[in-house]
Design a protein around this motif. Structure first.
Motif, PDB file in Angstrom:
ATOM      1  N   LYS A  98       0.811  -1.208   0.000  1.00  0.00           N
ATOM      2  CA  LYS A  98       0.000   0.000   0.000  1.00  0.00           C
ATOM      3  C   LYS A  98       0.853   1.270   0.000  1.00  0.00           C
ATOM      4  CE  LYS A  98      -0.673  -0.055   5.023  1.00  0.00           C
ATOM      5  NZ  LYS A  98      -1.686  -0.104   6.081  1.00  0.00           N
ATOM      6  N   ASP A  99       2.128   1.133   0.348  1.00  0.00           N
ATOM      7  CA  ASP A  99       3.019   2.291   0.319  1.00  0.00           C
ATOM      8  C   ASP A  99       3.287   2.776  -1.099  1.00  0.00           C
ATOM      9  OD1 ASP A  99       3.236   2.259   3.062  1.00  0.00           O
ATOM     10  OD2 ASP A  99       4.979   0.933   3.057  1.00  0.00           O
ATOM     11  N   SER A 100       2.891   1.983  -2.107  1.00  0.00           N
ATOM     12  CA  SER A 100       3.090   2.371  -3.498  1.00  0.00           C
ATOM     13  C   SER A 100       2.081   3.422  -3.939  1.00  0.00           C
ATOM     14  CB  SER A 100       2.951   1.143  -4.418  1.00  0.00           C
ATOM     15  OG  SER A 100       3.933   0.186  -4.108  1.00  0.00           O
ATOM     16  N   TYR A 101       1.085   3.683  -3.102  1.00  0.00           N
ATOM     17  CA  TYR A 101      -0.007   4.563  -3.500  1.00  0.00           C
ATOM     18  C   TYR A 101      -0.135   5.768  -2.586  1.00  0.00           C
ATOM     19  CZ  TYR A 101      -1.242   0.582  -6.330  1.00  0.00           C
ATOM     20  OH  TYR A 101      -1.185  -0.435  -7.234  1.00  0.00           O
ATOM     21  N   THR A 102      -0.642   6.838  -3.154  1.00  0.00           N
ATOM     22  CA  THR A 102      -0.928   8.019  -2.358  1.00  0.00           C
ATOM     23  C   THR A 102      -2.225   7.798  -1.584  1.00  0.00           C
ATOM     24  OG1 THR A 102      -2.163   8.999  -4.188  1.00  0.00           O
ATOM     25  CG2 THR A 102       0.172   9.540  -4.042  1.00  0.00           C
ATOM     26  N   ASP A 103      -2.435   8.607  -0.570  1.00  0.00           N
ATOM     27  CA  ASP A 103      -3.699   8.533   0.157  1.00  0.00           C
ATOM     28  C   ASP A 103      -4.797   9.198  -0.657  1.00  0.00           C
ATOM     29  OD1 ASP A 103      -2.639   7.220   2.336  1.00  0.00           O
ATOM     30  OD2 ASP A 103      -1.960   9.084   3.257  1.00  0.00           O
ATOM     31  N   ILE A 104      -5.964   8.615  -0.646  1.00  0.00           N
ATOM     32  CA  ILE A 104      -7.086   9.101  -1.445  1.00  0.00           C
ATOM     33  C   ILE A 104      -8.241   9.483  -0.533  1.00  0.00           C
ATOM     34  CG2 ILE A 104      -8.850   8.405  -3.125  1.00  0.00           C
ATOM     35  CD1 ILE A 104      -6.729   6.713  -4.471  1.00  0.00           C
ATOM     36  N   GLN A 105      -8.782  10.665  -0.764  1.00  0.00           N
ATOM     37  CA  GLN A 105      -9.891  11.145   0.046  1.00  0.00           C
ATOM     38  C   GLN A 105     -11.221  10.727  -0.586  1.00  0.00           C
ATOM     39  OE1 GLN A 105      -9.440  12.815   3.027  1.00  0.00           O
ATOM     40  NE2 GLN A 105      -7.295  12.320   2.701  1.00  0.00           N
ATOM     41  N   CYS A 106     -11.994   9.964   0.151  1.00  0.00           N
ATOM     42  CA  CYS A 106     -13.293   9.504  -0.347  1.00  0.00           C
ATOM     43  C   CYS A 106     -14.327   9.639   0.771  1.00  0.00           C
ATOM     44  CB  CYS A 106     -13.211   8.049  -0.811  1.00  0.00           C
ATOM     45  SG  CYS A 106     -14.706   7.456  -1.608  1.00  0.00           S
ATOM     46  N   PRO A 107     -15.044  10.761   0.832  1.00  0.00           N
ATOM     47  CA  PRO A 107     -16.044  10.970   1.886  1.00  0.00           C
ATOM     48  C   PRO A 107     -17.074   9.841   1.934  1.00  0.00           C
ATOM     49  CG  PRO A 107     -15.677  12.982   0.640  1.00  0.00           C
ATOM     50  CD  PRO A 107     -14.971  11.888  -0.099  1.00  0.00           C
ATOM     51  N   LEU A 108     -17.602   9.590   3.096  1.00  0.00           N
ATOM     52  CA  LEU A 108     -18.583   8.522   3.269  1.00  0.00           C
ATOM     53  C   LEU A 108     -19.786   8.702   2.350  1.00  0.00           C
ATOM     54  CD1 LEU A 108     -18.603   8.132   7.160  1.00  0.00           C
ATOM     55  CD2 LEU A 108     -17.485   6.656   5.479  1.00  0.00           C
ATOM     56  N   ILE A 109     -20.207   9.949   2.151  1.00  0.00           N
ATOM     57  CA  ILE A 109     -21.389  10.209   1.322  1.00  0.00           C
ATOM     58  C   ILE A 109     -21.126   9.832  -0.128  1.00  0.00           C
ATOM     59  CG2 ILE A 109     -20.970  12.611   0.639  1.00  0.00           C
ATOM     60  CD1 ILE A 109     -24.212  11.505   2.286  1.00  0.00           C
ATOM     61  N   ILE A 110     -19.862   9.986  -0.574  1.00  0.00           N
ATOM     62  CA  ILE A 110     -19.468   9.568  -1.927  1.00  0.00           C
ATOM     63  C   ILE A 110     -19.474   8.049  -2.011  1.00  0.00           C
ATOM     64  CG2 ILE A 110     -17.578   9.494  -3.604  1.00  0.00           C
ATOM     65  CD1 ILE A 110     -18.737  12.208  -3.611  1.00  0.00           C
ATOM     66  N   GLN A 111     -19.004   7.389  -0.959  1.00  0.00           N
ATOM     67  CA  GLN A 111     -19.005   5.923  -0.939  1.00  0.00           C
ATOM     68  C   GLN A 111     -20.426   5.372  -1.039  1.00  0.00           C
ATOM     69  OE1 GLN A 111     -16.456   4.047   2.047  1.00  0.00           O
ATOM     70  NE2 GLN A 111     -15.379   5.990   2.303  1.00  0.00           N
ATOM     71  N   ALA A 112     -21.366   6.037  -0.380  1.00  0.00           N
ATOM     72  CA  ALA A 112     -22.768   5.604  -0.459  1.00  0.00           C
ATOM     73  C   ALA A 112     -23.285   5.723  -1.886  1.00  0.00           C
ATOM     74  CB  ALA A 112     -23.629   6.446   0.482  1.00  0.00           C
ATOM     75  N   ALA A 113     -22.872   6.790  -2.577  1.00  0.00           N
ATOM     76  CA  ALA A 113     -23.286   6.977  -3.973  1.00  0.00           C
ATOM     77  C   ALA A 113     -22.673   5.922  -4.883  1.00  0.00           C
ATOM     78  CB  ALA A 113     -22.891   8.375  -4.447  1.00  0.00           C
ATOM     79  N   ILE A 114     -21.416   5.590  -4.640  1.00  0.00           N
ATOM     80  CA  ILE A 114     -20.731   4.575  -5.438  1.00  0.00           C
ATOM     81  C   ILE A 114     -21.451   3.230  -5.332  1.00  0.00           C
ATOM     82  CG2 ILE A 114     -18.620   3.159  -5.524  1.00  0.00           C
ATOM     83  CD1 ILE A 114     -17.109   5.766  -4.785  1.00  0.00           C
ATOM     84  N   GLY A 115     -21.880   2.904  -4.112  1.00  0.00           N
ATOM     85  CA  GLY A 115     -22.588   1.648  -3.907  1.00  0.00           C
ATOM     86  C   GLY A 115     -24.062   1.714  -4.247  1.00  0.00           C
ATOM     87  N   GLY A 116     -24.572   2.927  -4.479  1.00  0.00           N
ATOM     88  CA  GLY A 116     -25.996   3.083  -4.780  1.00  0.00           C
ATOM     89  C   GLY A 116     -26.887   2.817  -3.586  1.00  0.00           C
ATOM     90  N   HIS A 117     -26.359   3.076  -2.379  1.00  0.00           N
ATOM     91  CA  HIS A 117     -27.097   2.745  -1.154  1.00  0.00           C
ATOM     92  C   HIS A 117     -27.943   3.935  -0.687  1.00  0.00           C
ATOM     93  CE1 HIS A 117     -24.658  -0.782  -1.178  1.00  0.00           C
ATOM     94  NE2 HIS A 117     -23.552  -0.154  -0.860  1.00  0.00           N
ATOM     95  N   ILE A 118     -29.191   3.960  -1.069  1.00  0.00           N
ATOM     96  CA  ILE A 118     -30.073   5.072  -0.723  1.00  0.00           C
ATOM     97  C   ILE A 118     -30.301   5.148   0.786  1.00  0.00           C
ATOM     98  CG2 ILE A 118     -32.408   6.018  -0.981  1.00  0.00           C
ATOM     99  CD1 ILE A 118     -32.447   4.793  -3.796  1.00  0.00           C
ATOM    100  N   GLY A 119     -30.506   3.998   1.431  1.00  0.00           N
ATOM    101  CA  GLY A 119     -30.743   3.964   2.877  1.00  0.00           C
ATOM    102  C   GLY A 119     -29.567   4.522   3.652  1.00  0.00           C
ATOM    103  N   ILE A 120     -28.359   4.108   3.277  1.00  0.00           N
ATOM    104  CA  ILE A 120     -27.157   4.612   3.948  1.00  0.00           C
ATOM    105  C   ILE A 120     -26.987   6.104   3.678  1.00  0.00           C
ATOM    106  CG2 ILE A 120     -24.634   4.466   3.994  1.00  0.00           C
ATOM    107  CD1 ILE A 120     -24.929   1.467   3.435  1.00  0.00           C
TER     108      ILE A 120
END
Length: 286
Positions: free
Chosen positions: A49-71
């Motif tokens: 994992k040290d080969s990669y930079t840190d990536i910012q992914c807010p929880l609300i974006i993660q919910a959109a990625i998964g299509g989770h309306i309830g979450i």
């Protein structure tokens, strides 16, 4: 983020996660299914994992990625979307350069073909979220000696949907939702590709059908990108034979139909003009 709404609620309460805490997520985790983004190819799975930079992914974006309306609605109730119009973050890695692609909630859902989630956003957040949000990208892998080579920057959610990790059918349905909400279909990416170029590259025949047959954007078929390529040339170079066949057959058919309609309009106008002349002649004789 798991699709289990109760588990997500429990984890947020347990670790007392607040809206101000934007998770710093490593790109490698996506491949290992810790998060629902699968943007990293399998050949990277063994890298540290040290080969990669840190990536910012807010929880609300993660919910959109998964299509989770309830979450999503739960996170909203907890204040994770108070500044929803300005929330953006990592949604995926680009397919060739492995750059981190940055978009908003609409772009995230569009890329992954989350039709129900997009419909929900359209019905409940139509005036609160930018449906024409333009993507940016940054290096995800630590390669300080290499400059950033952009791959899909400058795209709105329509462009992202076409480039995205979704089926041809889901993509076509996604495009309907977005275009009906006034998302600009004339967008071009950083390489000058229009949406027909993108569909041709991705091998999405149904999307090509929608662009040419349903939307009538026949002019896109003859447009060139910064490399001087038409969509047909792109499909040939990518060996997408079904798209190539469709474009060759239908762009010519559409062109002939448009020419016929134009000729009929000209003939109709000429007939009207002649009729007016005849009426003037008759009136002049009286």
């Amino acid at each position: 983020m798991s699709g289990n709404e109760e588990l997500v609620k429990y984890m947020i309460e347990l670790f007392q996660i607040t809206p101000s805490q934007t998770p710093t997520i490593n790109a490698l985790n996506f491949q290992q299914n810790i998060y629902p983004i699968g943007g990293l190819p399998k050949e990277f799975a063994k890298e540290t994992k040290d080969s990669y930079t840190d990536i910012q992914c807010p929880l609300i974006i993660q919910a959109a990625i998964g299509g989770h309306i309830g979450i999503f609605t739960y996170l909203v109730s907890k204040g994770f979307a108070d500044n929803i119009k300005n929330i953006s973050g990592h949604i995926c890695l680009s397919k060739k350069q492995k750059n981190s692609i940055i978009s908003n909630i609409v772009g995230a859902a569009a890329y992954f073909g989350k039709v129900a989630f997009l419909t929900y956003l359209k019905e409940n957040y139509a005036n609160k979220i930018d449906f024409n949000f333009i993507t940016t990208e940054k290096k995800a892998k630590k390669q300080s000696h290499k400059s950033l080579t952009k791959e899909i920057s400058d795209l709105n959610p329509i462009g992202l949907a076409i480039c995205g990790d979704n089926t041809d059918e889901a993509c076509a349905e996604t495009l309907n939702i977005l275009k009906n909400h006034r998302v600009d279909p004339k967008v071009r990416d950083c390489r000058g590709n229009n949406i027909l170029h993108l569909a041709a590259r991705e091998g999405k025949v149904k999307v090509c059908e929608k662009i040419i047959l349903d939307w009538g954007f026949i002019d896109m078929a003859k447009a060139t990108n910064k490399e001087g390529e038409t969509p047909v040339a792109v499909s040939v170079n990518c060996d997408n034979k079904d798209v190539t066949a469709f474009l060759k057959d239908n762009t010519q058919a559409q062109k002939e139909q448009l020419e016929q309609e134009l000729q009929e309009m000209i003939e109709s106008e000429e007939a009207k003009r002649n009729a007016r002349k005849e009426r003037k002649k008759k009136n002049g004789k009286r």
